[in-house]
Every structure is written in C-alpha cells, then in structure tokens.
Write a protein that holds these residues in place. Structure first.
Motif, PDB file in Angstrom:
ATOM      1  N   ALA A   5       0.838  -1.206   0.000  1.00  0.00           N
ATOM      2  CA  ALA A   5       0.000   0.000   0.000  1.00  0.00           C
ATOM      3  C   ALA A   5       0.873   1.255   0.000  1.00  0.00           C
ATOM      4  O   ALA A   5       0.572   2.230  -0.695  1.00  0.00           O
ATOM      5  N   ASN A   6       1.976   1.233   0.753  1.00  0.00           N
ATOM      6  CA  ASN A   6       2.899   2.377   0.756  1.00  0.00           C
ATOM      7  C   ASN A   6       3.540   2.563  -0.618  1.00  0.00           C
ATOM      8  O   ASN A   6       3.740   3.696  -1.075  1.00  0.00           O
ATOM      9  N   GLN A   7       3.862   1.450  -1.271  1.00  0.00           N
ATOM     10  CA  GLN A   7       4.464   1.507  -2.604  1.00  0.00           C
ATOM     11  C   GLN A   7       3.468   2.142  -3.589  1.00  0.00           C
ATOM     12  O   GLN A   7       3.829   3.027  -4.359  1.00  0.00           O
ATOM     13  N   VAL A   8       2.222   1.712  -3.540  1.00  0.00           N
ATOM     14  CA  VAL A   8       1.197   2.274  -4.425  1.00  0.00           C
ATOM     15  C   VAL A   8       0.997   3.750  -4.119  1.00  0.00           C
ATOM     16  O   VAL A   8       0.894   4.576  -5.037  1.00  0.00           O
ATOM     17  N   SER A  10       3.148   5.804  -3.038  1.00  0.00           N
ATOM     18  CA  SER A  10       4.278   6.559  -3.595  1.00  0.00           C
ATOM     19  C   SER A  10       4.138   6.731  -5.112  1.00  0.00           C
ATOM     20  O   SER A  10       4.504   7.763  -5.650  1.00  0.00           O
ATOM     21  N   TYR A  11       3.571   5.723  -5.832  1.00  0.00           N
ATOM     22  CA  TYR A  11       3.303   5.881  -7.267  1.00  0.00           C
ATOM     23  C   TYR A  11       2.385   7.076  -7.483  1.00  0.00           C
ATOM     24  O   TYR A  11       2.610   7.898  -8.370  1.00  0.00           O
ATOM     25  N   ILE A  12       1.336   7.104  -6.691  1.00  0.00           N
ATOM     26  CA  ILE A  12       0.331   8.157  -6.852  1.00  0.00           C
ATOM     27  C   ILE A  12       0.957   9.526  -6.616  1.00  0.00           C
ATOM     28  O   ILE A  12       0.755  10.459  -7.403  1.00  0.00           O
ATOM     29  N   GLU A  13       1.748   9.638  -5.548  1.00  0.00           N
ATOM     30  CA  GLU A  13       2.387  10.921  -5.237  1.00  0.00           C
ATOM     31  C   GLU A  13       3.356  11.342  -6.342  1.00  0.00           C
ATOM     32  O   GLU A  13       3.382  12.508  -6.736  1.00  0.00           O
ATOM     33  N   ARG A  14       4.139  10.400  -6.862  1.00  0.00           N
ATOM     34  CA  ARG A  14       5.074  10.722  -7.951  1.00  0.00           C
ATOM     35  C   ARG A  14       4.327  11.122  -9.210  1.00  0.00           C
ATOM     36  O   ARG A  14       4.713  12.044  -9.908  1.00  0.00           O
ATOM     37  N   TYR A  15       3.248  10.409  -9.507  1.00  0.00           N
ATOM     38  CA  TYR A  15       2.428  10.725 -10.679  1.00  0.00           C
ATOM     39  C   TYR A  15       1.859  12.142 -10.560  1.00  0.00           C
ATOM     40  O   TYR A  15       1.934  12.931 -11.502  1.00  0.00           O
ATOM     41  N   GLN A  16       1.312  12.463  -9.395  1.00  0.00           N
ATOM     42  CA  GLN A  16       0.751  13.802  -9.177  1.00  0.00           C
ATOM     43  C   GLN A  16       1.826  14.881  -9.296  1.00  0.00           C
ATOM     44  O   GLN A  16       1.583  15.935  -9.875  1.00  0.00           O
ATOM     45  N   ALA A  17       3.010  14.603  -8.761  1.00  0.00           N
ATOM     46  CA  ALA A  17       4.099  15.584  -8.845  1.00  0.00           C
ATOM     47  C   ALA A  17       4.517  15.797 -10.294  1.00  0.00           C
ATOM     48  O   ALA A  17       4.820  16.921 -10.695  1.00  0.00           O
ATOM     49  N   GLU A  18       4.524  14.733 -11.077  1.00  0.00           N
ATOM     50  CA  GLU A  18       4.954  14.835 -12.473  1.00  0.00           C
ATOM     51  C   GLU A  18       3.897  15.487 -13.361  1.00  0.00           C
ATOM     52  O   GLU A  18       4.218  16.270 -14.242  1.00  0.00           O
ATOM     53  N   ALA A  29      -4.620   5.300 -15.630  1.00  0.00           N
ATOM     54  CA  ALA A  29      -3.518   6.141 -16.121  1.00  0.00           C
ATOM     55  C   ALA A  29      -2.333   6.068 -15.167  1.00  0.00           C
ATOM     56  O   ALA A  29      -1.177   5.969 -15.604  1.00  0.00           O
ATOM     57  N   VAL A  30      -2.604   6.090 -13.866  1.00  0.00           N
ATOM     58  CA  VAL A  30      -1.525   5.992 -12.874  1.00  0.00           C
ATOM     59  C   VAL A  30      -0.851   4.629 -12.980  1.00  0.00           C
ATOM     60  O   VAL A  30       0.385   4.532 -12.982  1.00  0.00           O
ATOM     61  N   ALA A  31      -1.645   3.561 -13.103  1.00  0.00           N
ATOM     62  CA  ALA A  31      -1.091   2.207 -13.203  1.00  0.00           C
ATOM     63  C   ALA A  31      -0.246   2.052 -14.463  1.00  0.00           C
ATOM     64  O   ALA A  31       0.853   1.487 -14.417  1.00  0.00           O
ATOM     65  N   GLU A  32      -0.741   2.560 -15.580  1.00  0.00           N
ATOM     66  CA  GLU A  32       0.009   2.476 -16.834  1.00  0.00           C
ATOM     67  C   GLU A  32       1.330   3.230 -16.715  1.00  0.00           C
ATOM     68  O   GLU A  32       2.388   2.734 -17.131  1.00  0.00           O
ATOM     69  N   TRP A  33       1.285   4.401 -16.129  1.00  0.00           N
ATOM     70  CA  TRP A  33       2.484   5.210 -15.925  1.00  0.00           C
ATOM     71  C   TRP A  33       3.474   4.468 -15.023  1.00  0.00           C
ATOM     72  O   TRP A  33       4.669   4.396 -15.327  1.00  0.00           O
ATOM     73  N   ALA A  34       2.986   3.890 -13.918  1.00  0.00           N
ATOM     74  CA  ALA A  34       3.866   3.169 -12.982  1.00  0.00           C
ATOM     75  C   ALA A  34       4.494   1.956 -13.660  1.00  0.00           C
ATOM     76  O   ALA A  34       5.691   1.696 -13.500  1.00  0.00           O
ATOM     77  N   TYR A  35       3.718   1.241 -14.437  1.00  0.00           N
ATOM     78  CA  TYR A  35       4.231   0.065 -15.148  1.00  0.00           C
ATOM     79  C   TYR A  35       5.261   0.478 -16.194  1.00  0.00           C
ATOM     80  O   TYR A  35       6.352  -0.094 -16.281  1.00  0.00           O
ATOM     81  N   ARG A  36       4.916   1.489 -17.003  1.00  0.00           N
ATOM     82  CA  ARG A  36       5.801   1.963 -18.075  1.00  0.00           C
ATOM     83  C   ARG A  36       7.131   2.479 -17.513  1.00  0.00           C
ATOM     84  O   ARG A  36       8.160   2.343 -18.144  1.00  0.00           O
ATOM     85  N   ASN A  37       7.103   3.050 -16.317  1.00  0.00           N
ATOM     86  CA  ASN A  37       8.301   3.601 -15.700  1.00  0.00           C
ATOM     87  C   ASN A  37       9.032   2.593 -14.806  1.00  0.00           C
ATOM     88  O   ASN A  37       9.939   2.972 -14.069  1.00  0.00           O
ATOM     89  N   GLY A  38       8.614   1.334 -14.868  1.00  0.00           N
ATOM     90  CA  GLY A  38       9.303   0.282 -14.126  1.00  0.00           C
ATOM     91  C   GLY A  38       9.105   0.342 -12.621  1.00  0.00           C
ATOM     92  O   GLY A  38       9.861  -0.276 -11.874  1.00  0.00           O
ATOM     93  N   LEU A  39       8.102   1.059 -12.174  1.00  0.00           N
ATOM     94  CA  LEU A  39       7.846   1.160 -10.735  1.00  0.00           C
ATOM     95  C   LEU A  39       7.093  -0.059 -10.207  1.00  0.00           C
ATOM     96  O   LEU A  39       7.108  -0.329  -9.021  1.00  0.00           O
ATOM     97  N   HIS A  40       6.435  -0.750 -11.101  1.00  0.00           N
ATOM     98  CA  HIS A  40       5.679  -1.935 -10.687  1.00  0.00           C
ATOM     99  C   HIS A  40       5.820  -3.014 -11.739  1.00  0.00           C
ATOM    100  O   HIS A  40       5.521  -2.802 -12.910  1.00  0.00           O
ATOM    101  N   LYS A  41       6.320  -4.160 -11.320  1.00  0.00           N
ATOM    102  CA  LYS A  41       6.441  -5.311 -12.200  1.00  0.00           C
ATOM    103  C   LYS A  41       5.494  -6.383 -11.663  1.00  0.00           C
ATOM    104  O   LYS A  41       5.721  -6.908 -10.582  1.00  0.00           O
ATOM    105  N   PRO A  42       4.438  -6.683 -12.418  1.00  0.00           N
ATOM    106  CA  PRO A  42       3.450  -7.634 -11.902  1.00  0.00           C
ATOM    107  C   PRO A  42       4.017  -9.047 -11.773  1.00  0.00           C
ATOM    108  O   PRO A  42       4.764  -9.511 -12.628  1.00  0.00           O
ATOM    109  N   SER A  43       3.624  -9.703 -10.694  1.00  0.00           N
ATOM    110  CA  SER A  43       3.998 -11.095 -10.479  1.00  0.00           C
ATOM    111  C   SER A  43       2.954 -11.985 -11.158  1.00  0.00           C
ATOM    112  O   SER A  43       1.898 -11.511 -11.592  1.00  0.00           O
ATOM    113  N   VAL A  44       3.228 -13.282 -11.224  1.00  0.00           N
ATOM    114  CA  VAL A  44       2.254 -14.235 -11.764  1.00  0.00           C
ATOM    115  C   VAL A  44       0.969 -14.150 -10.953  1.00  0.00           C
ATOM    116  O   VAL A  44      -0.130 -14.165 -11.503  1.00  0.00           O
TER     117      VAL A  44
END
Length: 161
Positions: A5-8, A10-18, A29-44
């Motif tokens: 939850a803290n990691q997510v 932080s994605y939101i805060e970085r997205y808002q800052a950007e 849009a936030v999820a796509e941005w986080a994935y595209r920027n390598g902030l989140h790599k989904p597990s199986v």
C-alpha cells in the motif's frame, strides 16, 4: 499500512508531482504510468488476480430475463475466509445443483454492502455539509421503499408466459 500500500501511495504521489493536473486521478492512467516507468512489475499472482477479477466482472454482468420480463442477475457470490485468505464462490441461480443456502448468504451479504454504502454516503454528506455550513445542506434520503416500488410497477400483474 502494508508495504505494498505504501508503494502504491508513492506511485500516486510521484504521478501527481509529475503531471499536476486538476486534482482528478484515473487509476488506469496511474497504473500504466507506474508500469511503463518500471515502478511496478506484476507477479504471476498479480496476473492471475487480474484475470480472476475479469472473470468475476463477467459473472457480475451476466443478466437474464424471466418469463415475466424481469431482468435478473444470474450469478451470485458468497465471500468467505479460509485461513488468512478471503475468497468468493459464485453460483448460477438457474443451476439446480447450487444450494439454496448459498443464495441466502449471498443476498444477506449484498444487503450488508448496501447498508455499508448508505452509512458511508450519510457520513460523507454530513461531513460535506459541516465543511460547507454557509450553503444549503445537501439532503440524501436513504429510504428506498418508493424507489423500488416504482421500478417494480411495469412487472406488477404480469403472469409468466
């Protein structure tokens, strides 16, 4: 708050800052941005959970029409815990093998969700009204008796074909 939850957060805060923006956030849009920027790599597990969510959404959206013309939701879930895991089991109303008790529990759980939604709506309206005391208070009636009766009017007196 969990590490995830803290990691997510932080994605939101970085997205808002950007992106700044107008205060409105699209989770996709936030999820796509986080994935595209390598902030989140989904597990199986994340991928399986996403597919399961799609399947559950399909269950939620499956409606049928009875002989009187009433549109009803065909699939119903019961949430339960097994150990530390919460799961939902779905059953089809038209499947004779599905036990009655499943639907009793499902309908009771859905009613509790509605009560919880109404409670939260009332709280949100009360807080909004308190924060905006100079304005006319927003009133939200929570008695749905007449609303439901009105929606049932087209089906009253109809007999099964």
């Amino acid at each position: 708050m969990s590490a995830y939850a803290n990691q997510v957060k932080s994605y939101i805060e970085r997205y808002q800052a950007e992106f700044g923006g107008d205060g409105m956030l699209d989770p996709h849009a936030v999820a796509e941005w986080a994935y595209r920027n390598g902030l989140h790599k989904p597990s199986v597990r994340t991928v399986v959970d996403a597919i399961a969510a799609d399947i559950a959404q399909q269950f939620r959206e499956e409606y049928r029409t009875d002989a009187k013309g009433q549109r009803y939701r065909a699939m119903h879930a019961v949430r339960s815990k097994k150990g530390d895991k919460t799961m939902s089991l779905w059953a089809d109303m038209d499947d004779e093998r599905a036990p009655r008790e499943h639907f009793v529990r499902s309908f009771a759980q859905r009613r509790q969700q509605i009560v919880g939604d109404c409670y939260q709506l009332k709280t949100d309206v009360d807080v909004y009204n308190a924060k905006n005391a100079a304005q006319k208070p927003i009133q939200v009636p929570l008695d749905f008796t007449y609303d439901v009766e009105e929606l049932q009017l087209p089906f009253q007196g109809k007999k099964a074909a």
